[in-house]
Motif scaffolding. Structure first.
Motif, PDB file in Angstrom:
ATOM      1  N   ALA A   1       0.680  -1.276  -0.073  1.00 38.09           N
ATOM      2  CA  ALA A   1       0.139   0.173  -0.122  1.00 38.09           C
ATOM      3  C   ALA A   1       0.697   1.495   0.069  1.00 38.09           C
ATOM      4  O   ALA A   1       0.515   2.283  -0.595  1.00 38.09           O
ATOM      5  CB  ALA A   1      -0.993   0.051   1.120  1.00 38.09           C
ATOM      6  N   LEU A   2       2.027   1.112   0.793  1.00 40.55           N
ATOM      7  CA  LEU A   2       3.009   2.289   0.744  1.00 40.55           C
ATOM      8  C   LEU A   2       3.759   2.489  -0.591  1.00 40.55           C
ATOM      9  O   LEU A   2       4.371   3.397  -0.854  1.00 40.55           O
ATOM     10  CB  LEU A   2       3.930   2.113   1.714  1.00 40.55           C
ATOM     11  N   GLY A   3       3.802   1.296  -1.389  1.00 38.73           N
ATOM     12  CA  GLY A   3       4.600   1.228  -2.530  1.00 38.73           C
ATOM     13  C   GLY A   3       5.964   1.019  -2.456  1.00 38.73           C
ATOM     14  O   GLY A   3       6.765   1.538  -3.174  1.00 38.73           O
ATOM     15  N   VAL A   4       6.381   0.235  -1.236  1.00 38.08           N
ATOM     16  CA  VAL A   4       7.939   0.169  -0.884  1.00 38.08           C
ATOM     17  C   VAL A   4       7.940  -1.393  -0.674  1.00 38.08           C
ATOM     18  O   VAL A   4       6.980  -2.113  -0.508  1.00 38.08           O
ATOM     19  CB  VAL A   4       8.229   1.045   0.361  1.00 38.08           C
ATOM     20  N   GLU A   5       9.391  -1.725  -0.458  1.00 42.92           N
ATOM     21  CA  GLU A   5       9.824  -3.030  -0.125  1.00 42.92           C
ATOM     22  C   GLU A   5       9.443  -3.328   1.304  1.00 42.92           C
ATOM     23  O   GLU A   5       9.555  -2.591   2.023  1.00 42.92           O
ATOM     24  CB  GLU A   5      11.089  -3.401  -0.612  1.00 42.92           C
ATOM     25  N   ALA A   6       8.951  -4.463   1.357  1.00 42.20           N
ATOM     26  CA  ALA A   6       8.730  -4.985   2.871  1.00 42.20           C
ATOM     27  C   ALA A   6      10.288  -4.829   3.819  1.00 42.20           C
ATOM     28  O   ALA A   6      11.094  -5.199   3.248  1.00 42.20           O
ATOM     29  CB  ALA A   6       8.233  -6.284   2.936  1.00 42.20           C
ATOM     30  N   ASP A   7      10.104  -4.520   4.884  1.00 44.91           N
ATOM     31  CA  ASP A   7      11.405  -4.413   5.515  1.00 44.91           C
ATOM     32  C   ASP A   7      12.426  -3.200   5.128  1.00 44.91           C
ATOM     33  O   ASP A   7      13.505  -3.026   5.818  1.00 44.91           O
ATOM     34  CB  ASP A   7      12.074  -5.643   5.669  1.00 44.91           C
TER      35      ASP A   7
END
Length: 239
Positions: free
Chosen positions: A195-201
């Motif tokens: 949802a934020l458009g970034v990679e997890a972690d």
């Protein structure tokens, strides 16, 4: 209700973003803006400072007020010294509810929220979005409302645009007398990385805020995760 300078700042941001005035164009002077919108010059100055902080305008002697960009040119910068500063944040961003549910806190969440295990909360998950950059949300926020105020506020969460604590004050008379804040570095949780458009972690800041009423009781807790490249936290210390 938002302060007048925050409303004026949003009006100016909206007008600039339409592109009717190109980059380099001059805006009216402080005196002219004051007359145009029927507000004091101090209100105009506060509004212009908000717009300037987003990189949309410049203000120089003799050159006046000039448009420097149609969209913010830098990560959102937030300077927090009181609840009114949070109102500014709400004024220039949009709240997009992702889900609302009722939960009982487990051991891990209870430690973060500083409550007893099994405490009942209404949780509202939301994105905070800069209207000029809708595809890159500023943060994900989980808002936890104590069960004592949850039932009267739930219907307003999807409709209202101001701070939730203001809705609690209007409904129940519980005024924010103290705001306790903790900031730490975290990795973006997998459950809302997409949802934020970034990679997890990936790198992020997590800000947890406890809202205390006039009796010293916590009625709201917010946990916000800001991707590292979209947010600067500014704090000024004076002797």
């Amino acid at each position: 209700m938002q302060p007048r300078y925050a409303e004026l700042a949003q009006q100016l941001i909206d007008e600039i973003s339409t592109g009717k005035l190109g980059i380099g164009a001059a805006l009216p002077s402080e005196i002219e803006l004051s007359a145009q919108y029927g507000v004091s010059r101090s209100t105009v100055r506060s509004a212009l400072q908000m717009v300037q902080d987003l990189g949309l305008i410049s203000r120089r002697k003799r050159a006046g007020i000039r448009i420097e960009a149609l969209k913010p040119q830098r990560p959102f910068e937030q300077s927090i010294s009181n609840v009114e500063d949070l109102v500014q944040f709400a004024a220039v961003t949009e709240r997009r509810i992702q889900g609302i549910d009722e939960i009982e806190s487990d051991a891990a969440l209870s430690a973060q929220l500083r409550c007893a295990a099994g405490h009942r909360w209404l949780r509202a998950a939301m994105l905070r979005v800069d209207p000029a950059k809708p595809d890159a949300p500023i943060c994900w926020t989980d808002v936890y409302l104590d069960h004592s105020v949850a039932s009267g506020i739930r219907r307003q969460l999807r409709k209202s645009t101001g701070l939730i604590c203001e809705a609690v004050e209007e409904k129940y008379g519980r005024v924010v007398s103290e705001l306790q804040q903790e900031i730490r570095a975290v990795g973006v949780p997998e459950r809302f990385a997409e949802a934020l458009g970034v990679e997890a972690d990936s790198h992020a800041l997590e800000i947890t805020r406890h809202y205390l009423d006039q009796d010293g009781e916590v009625f709201e807790v917010t946990v916000s995760v800001f991707p590292a490249d979209r947010f600067t936290y500014a704090l000024n210390l004076k002797r």
